[in-house]
Enzyme design. Sequence first.
Site, PDB file in Angstrom:
ATOM      1  N   GLY A  91       0.833  -1.196   0.000  1.00 15.09           N
ATOM      2  CA  GLY A  91       0.000   0.000   0.000  1.00 15.09           C
ATOM      3  C   GLY A  91       0.869   1.247   0.000  1.00 15.09           C
ATOM      4  O   GLY A  91       2.030   1.212  -0.400  1.00 15.09           O
ATOM      5  N   ARG A  92       0.316   2.350   0.477  1.00 12.61           N
ATOM      6  CA  ARG A  92       1.095   3.585   0.524  1.00 12.61           C
ATOM      7  C   ARG A  92       1.887   3.747   1.813  1.00 12.61           C
ATOM      8  O   ARG A  92       2.780   4.577   1.892  1.00 12.61           O
ATOM      9  CB  ARG A  92       0.176   4.791   0.305  1.00 12.61           C
ATOM     10  N   GLU A  95       5.806   3.884   1.884  1.00  7.52           N
ATOM     11  CA  GLU A  95       6.383   5.121   1.355  1.00  7.52           C
ATOM     12  C   GLU A  95       6.851   6.052   2.471  1.00  7.52           C
ATOM     13  O   GLU A  95       7.894   6.680   2.362  1.00  7.52           O
ATOM     14  CB  GLU A  95       5.307   5.777   0.495  1.00  7.52           C
ATOM     15  N   CYS A 121       4.035  -6.369  -2.348  1.00  8.04           N
ATOM     16  CA  CYS A 121       3.620  -5.171  -3.079  1.00  8.04           C
ATOM     17  C   CYS A 121       4.638  -4.034  -2.919  1.00  8.04           C
ATOM     18  O   CYS A 121       5.757  -4.140  -3.385  1.00  8.04           O
ATOM     19  CB  CYS A 121       2.217  -4.770  -2.625  1.00  8.04           C
ATOM     20  N   HIS A 122       4.270  -2.946  -2.228  1.00  5.51           N
ATOM     21  CA  HIS A 122       5.185  -1.832  -1.988  1.00  5.51           C
ATOM     22  C   HIS A 122       6.001  -2.026  -0.703  1.00  5.51           C
ATOM     23  O   HIS A 122       6.857  -1.206  -0.399  1.00  5.51           O
ATOM     24  CB  HIS A 122       4.413  -0.519  -1.908  1.00  5.51           C
ATOM     25  N   TYR A 141       5.566  -5.166  -6.264  1.00  6.78           N
ATOM     26  CA  TYR A 141       4.692  -4.611  -7.286  1.00  6.78           C
ATOM     27  C   TYR A 141       5.603  -4.076  -8.390  1.00  6.78           C
ATOM     28  O   TYR A 141       6.630  -3.453  -8.105  1.00  6.78           O
ATOM     29  CB  TYR A 141       3.810  -3.504  -6.698  1.00  6.78           C
TER      30      TYR A 141
END
Length: 194
Positions: A91-92, A95, A121-122, A141
């Site tokens: 997800g975010r 980050e 993923c992320h 991802y």
Amino acid sequence: MAGTGKKILMLVGDFVEDYEAMVPYQMLLMLGHDVATVCPGKRPGDTVATAIHDFEGHQTYSEKPGHRFAINADFASVDPADFDALIIPGGRAPEYLRLDQAVLNIVRHFAGASKPLAAICHGPQILVAAGILNGRECSCYPAVAPEITAAGGQYMTPGDGLDTAHVEGNLVTAPAWPAHPAWIREFQKLLEST
């Protein structure tokens, strides 16, 4: 499974991918593990917002509001030495979580001790920031692939779909939530072997 479960630490943050936090958390509990969910600046009883990323034919995933995901352990007092494994959803959240030195130190502990470490993923963005991918193979991802290679890692392409997992040593990675069956199956194998 009573008595055979492992203590697993799960790193989450606001706008973690909903399925990548909720589903693995529930799967790991079902398998008899104790999963501590933590987020910098959050305490037990707090929650993080989640986001649902979907693949609907656009050039990238779409994003929709998800659920509230419960934090059940205190990030500020967590000791990674007390845990058998680490799991990092995507997800975010990765980050910004990768900017937190304490998060990076936790990841370095698991990598240095060769404890099972799963990222999806992320999530590998945190592995990159922790500096643990040089010379390692890692799935993620596809949009994160340039970061993997820039960090000296080898990006492992998911092939025809997003439903595969890749294992190298203590590291199990996957491109996105469609890989949950393969990702958690391989993570469970690592947990059973430790």
